[in-house]
Design a protein around this motif. Structure first.
Motif, PDB file in Angstrom:
ATOM      1  N   ARG A 214       0.807  -1.223   0.000  1.00 48.04           N
ATOM      2  CA  ARG A 214       0.000   0.000   0.000  1.00 48.04           C
ATOM      3  C   ARG A 214       0.840   1.274   0.000  1.00 48.04           C
ATOM      4  NH1 ARG A 214      -1.867   1.951   5.591  1.00 48.04           N
ATOM      5  NH2 ARG A 214      -0.716   0.680   7.087  1.00 48.04           N
ATOM      6  N   LYS A 215       2.149   1.149   0.214  1.00 45.86           N
ATOM      7  CA  LYS A 215       3.023   2.330   0.148  1.00 45.86           C
ATOM      8  C   LYS A 215       3.310   2.749  -1.292  1.00 45.86           C
ATOM      9  CE  LYS A 215       3.255   2.486   4.620  1.00 45.86           C
ATOM     10  NZ  LYS A 215       2.443   3.471   5.358  1.00 45.86           N
ATOM     11  N   ASN A 216       2.915   1.910  -2.267  1.00 49.56           N
ATOM     12  CA  ASN A 216       2.944   2.311  -3.678  1.00 49.56           C
ATOM     13  C   ASN A 216       4.369   2.518  -4.212  1.00 49.56           C
ATOM     14  OD1 ASN A 216       1.445   2.832  -6.013  1.00 49.56           O
ATOM     15  ND2 ASN A 216       1.372   5.030  -5.643  1.00 49.56           N
ATOM     16  N   LEU A 217       5.307   1.737  -3.719  1.00 43.81           N
ATOM     17  CA  LEU A 217       6.706   1.933  -4.111  1.00 43.81           C
ATOM     18  C   LEU A 217       6.982   1.493  -5.546  1.00 43.81           C
ATOM     19  CD1 LEU A 217       8.377   0.909  -0.752  1.00 43.81           C
ATOM     20  CD2 LEU A 217       8.362   3.176  -1.795  1.00 43.81           C
ATOM     21  N   LYS A 218       6.222   0.547  -6.051  1.00 45.92           N
ATOM     22  CA  LYS A 218       6.436   0.120  -7.438  1.00 45.92           C
ATOM     23  C   LYS A 218       6.173   1.277  -8.400  1.00 45.92           C
ATOM     24  CE  LYS A 218       5.541  -4.118  -8.688  1.00 45.92           C
ATOM     25  NZ  LYS A 218       4.845  -5.408  -8.989  1.00 45.92           N
ATOM     26  N   ARG A 219       5.116   2.031  -8.156  1.00 43.03           N
ATOM     27  CA  ARG A 219       4.833   3.194  -9.013  1.00 43.03           C
ATOM     28  C   ARG A 219       5.842   4.310  -8.757  1.00 43.03           C
ATOM     29  NH1 ARG A 219      -0.515   1.648  -7.756  1.00 43.03           N
ATOM     30  NH2 ARG A 219      -1.713   0.924  -9.569  1.00 43.03           N
ATOM     31  N   LEU A 220       6.290   4.459  -7.514  1.00 39.94           N
ATOM     32  CA  LEU A 220       7.305   5.472  -7.227  1.00 39.94           C
ATOM     33  C   LEU A 220       8.592   5.179  -8.003  1.00 39.94           C
ATOM     34  CD1 LEU A 220       8.366   7.940  -5.702  1.00 39.94           C
ATOM     35  CD2 LEU A 220       8.912   6.437  -3.773  1.00 39.94           C
ATOM     36  N   VAL A 221       9.000   3.914  -8.044  1.00 41.20           N
ATOM     37  CA  VAL A 221      10.203   3.548  -8.798  1.00 41.20           C
ATOM     38  C   VAL A 221       9.990   3.811 -10.292  1.00 41.20           C
ATOM     39  CG1 VAL A 221      11.651   1.599  -9.514  1.00 41.20           C
ATOM     40  CG2 VAL A 221      11.042   1.882  -7.100  1.00 41.20           C
ATOM     41  N   GLU A 222       8.807   3.460 -10.819  1.00 41.48           N
ATOM     42  CA  GLU A 222       8.519   3.721 -12.227  1.00 41.48           C
ATOM     43  C   GLU A 222       8.540   5.214 -12.532  1.00 41.48           C
ATOM     44  OE1 GLU A 222       5.299   1.472 -14.164  1.00 41.48           O
ATOM     45  OE2 GLU A 222       5.221   0.252 -12.332  1.00 41.48           O
ATOM     46  N   ALA A 223       7.991   6.006 -11.617  1.00 48.99           N
ATOM     47  CA  ALA A 223       8.008   7.461 -11.805  1.00 48.99           C
ATOM     48  C   ALA A 223       9.446   7.981 -11.776  1.00 48.99           C
ATOM     49  CB  ALA A 223       7.174   8.132 -10.714  1.00 48.99           C
ATOM     50  N   PHE A 224      10.240   7.461 -10.864  1.00 52.29           N
ATOM     51  CA  PHE A 224      11.640   7.875 -10.760  1.00 52.29           C
ATOM     52  C   PHE A 224      12.402   7.569 -12.049  1.00 52.29           C
ATOM     53  CE2 PHE A 224      16.048   6.780  -9.515  1.00 52.29           C
ATOM     54  CZ  PHE A 224      16.455   8.039  -9.098  1.00 52.29           C
ATOM     55  N   LYS A 242       5.109  -8.862   1.133  1.00 49.56           N
ATOM     56  CA  LYS A 242       4.854  -8.770  -0.308  1.00 49.56           C
ATOM     57  C   LYS A 242       5.806  -7.777  -0.982  1.00 49.56           C
ATOM     58  CE  LYS A 242      -0.008 -10.205  -0.434  1.00 49.56           C
ATOM     59  NZ  LYS A 242      -1.341  -9.926  -0.998  1.00 49.56           N
ATOM     60  N   TYR A 243       7.079  -7.877  -0.673  1.00 55.66           N
ATOM     61  CA  TYR A 243       8.065  -6.933  -1.203  1.00 55.66           C
ATOM     62  C   TYR A 243       8.986  -7.539  -2.264  1.00 55.66           C
ATOM     63  CZ  TYR A 243      10.698  -9.384   2.416  1.00 55.66           C
ATOM     64  OH  TYR A 243      11.258 -10.352   3.204  1.00 55.66           O
ATOM     65  N   SER A 244       8.906  -8.841  -2.508  1.00 61.07           N
ATOM     66  CA  SER A 244       9.873  -9.493  -3.408  1.00 61.07           C
ATOM     67  C   SER A 244       9.785  -8.938  -4.828  1.00 61.07           C
ATOM     68  CB  SER A 244       9.667 -11.009  -3.410  1.00 61.07           C
ATOM     69  OG  SER A 244       8.338 -11.334  -3.748  1.00 61.07           O
ATOM     70  N   SER A 245       8.562  -8.647  -5.324  1.00 59.85           N
ATOM     71  CA  SER A 245       8.436  -8.111  -6.687  1.00 59.85           C
ATOM     72  C   SER A 245       9.038  -6.715  -6.785  1.00 59.85           C
ATOM     73  CB  SER A 245       6.970  -8.089  -7.122  1.00 59.85           C
ATOM     74  OG  SER A 245       6.196  -7.270  -6.272  1.00 59.85           O
ATOM     75  N   LEU A 246       8.957  -5.925  -5.699  1.00 54.07           N
ATOM     76  CA  LEU A 246       9.586  -4.598  -5.691  1.00 54.07           C
ATOM     77  C   LEU A 246      11.107  -4.734  -5.774  1.00 54.07           C
ATOM     78  CD1 LEU A 246       9.536  -1.483  -5.262  1.00 54.07           C
ATOM     79  CD2 LEU A 246       9.730  -1.980  -2.802  1.00 54.07           C
ATOM     80  N   LEU A 247      11.677  -5.644  -4.986  1.00 54.06           N
ATOM     81  CA  LEU A 247      13.131  -5.828  -5.010  1.00 54.06           C
ATOM     82  C   LEU A 247      13.595  -6.283  -6.386  1.00 54.06           C
ATOM     83  CD1 LEU A 247      13.745  -7.539  -1.535  1.00 54.06           C
ATOM     84  CD2 LEU A 247      13.770  -5.110  -2.117  1.00 54.06           C
TER      85      LEU A 247
END
Length: 372
Positions: A214-224, A242-247
């Motif tokens: 819910r912290k939306n880090l995947k979209r933050l990385v894409e925006a970056f 549920k962080y493995s896909s982000l890493l």
């Protein structure tokens, strides 16, 4: 004079989250200023636990050392032991966060609700977490409570609309900022020390919080990845779930060498880390309050955050609000706060003033009124 028991079982972790911060700051204020009531601080855990924050003449500490799994099972299935058998009789039980509970019907229960994400967006949680939320039966706990404290108007409205709780049962007590530690003028030597300690880059955008969906880090990385300037993205916080896909996403990112994960950051280092950032980016999808937004404002770092859930209420007009589902919106917002000095100065000044409206003294006074 009332006898008030405070359930400290939420303080089992040495790594602070919003719940731990709320519990400690509110209780420190209550014990320092409320001499009209007596407090019993209850904790259960096999290891001996000391709470040096809470050494006040109007408080006593009681710890039981029952294995938590055994205690939880006994409470769930046998409604035993009652809390009064563990902590002694009281007029009021204050629960700074939800937990397993069995108590006498004569004891008034006051429960703080930080958010309703487990009930409203369960897909953000692991199966284990969802089972725990089912196990403690949060809706039933809401019914048992005599009073609910919501940390925001958004959380109050969610309780009313989504769970059918009577609005008369709910009081809003916004969270506060620790202005002693979060302030614009921080020690330069400590700033340098924190920069070196985490090997921080010179120019970076910062996210800080538990690493979870819910912290939306995947979209933050894409925006970056859409930003052309040679800046860095620093992600701070403990690994949640549920962080493995982000890493994996970060590992395969074309800007991998500009993205730095630094793990959990201590409360002592946190204000300095935020102050060192050029931009504080917090595009969360769901929050019950969003305290890091105010903490960033208080140290004078411009904030980008979401235009959904509680965040517009907390940020007011003192942060750049974006659609957290729109990657381009997030990227443009970061670029504006990073590059445009007039926009930066506008949000820095607005943020510092906005943060002053939120203090733990105000929060604790509302809580004290309800408990009394």
């Amino acid at each position: 004079m009332k006898k008030i028991t405070v359930d400290l079982r939420s303080l089992h972790s040495s790594e602070f989250s919003g719940v731990e911060s709320y519990t400690i700051h509110v209780l420190e204020q209550l014990l320092a200023n409320d001499m009209d009531n007596r407090y019993t601080l209850f904790y259960n855990g096999f290891a001996q636990k000391e709470f040096s924050h809470f050494h006040f003449v109007n408080a006593e500490y009681k710890q039981t050392r029952i294995p938590n799994r055994l205690l939880n099972l006994a409470i769930k299935f046998f409604k035993w032991p009652k809390l009064e058998q563990l902590a002694g009789d009281s007029d009021v039980l204050f629960m700074p966060n939800w937990n397993n509970l069995s108590t006498s019907s004569l004891t008034k229960v006051v429960l703080t609700v930080h958010d309703l994400s487990p009930q409203l967006v369960p897909e953000y949680y692991t199966l284990k977490a969802r089972v725990w939320h089912w196990f403690i039966n949060v809706p039933k706990l809401f019914k048992r409570a005599d009073k609910l404290i919501a940390v925001s108007e958004f959380t109050k409205m969610s309780l009313v609309k989504e769970l059918g709780v009577s609005p008369e049962k709910i009081t809003v007590a916004p969270l506060g900022v620790d202005h002693e530690n979060y302030r614009p003028n921080l020690n330069i030597d400590r700033l340098r020390e924190v920069r070196n300690s985490y090997s921080l880059p010179g120019d970076f955008v910062l996210f800080i919080g538990t690493i979870e969906p819910r912290k939306n880090l995947k979209r933050l990385v894409e925006a970056f990845e859409q930003i052309s300037e040679p800046i860095h993205l620093v992600i701070a916080g403990k690994l949640g779930w549920k962080y493995s896909s982000l890493l994996e996403q970060i590992e395969n990112s074309p800007k991998r060498r500009f993205i730095k994960l630094i793990g959990y950051v201590s409360e002592a280092d946190k204000p300095y880390l935020i102050k060192l950032a050029r931009v504080f980016a917090w595009p969360s999808l769901y929050e019950g309050f969003g305290l890091p937004v105010l903490e960033a404002m208080a140290v004078g770092t411009p904030v980008l955050t979401s235009n959904v859930t509680s965040l517009p209420e907390v940020a007011g007009n003192a942060a750049l609000l974006v659609n957290p589902y729109n990657i381009e919106d997030i990227a443009k917002g970061i670029e504006s706060l990073h590059n445009d000095n007039s926009i930066r100065e506008h949000y820095i000044a607005k943020g510092v003033e906005r943060s002053k409206e939120f203090t733990w003294e105000k929060t604790a006074e509302i809580v004290r009124t309800i408990l009394s």
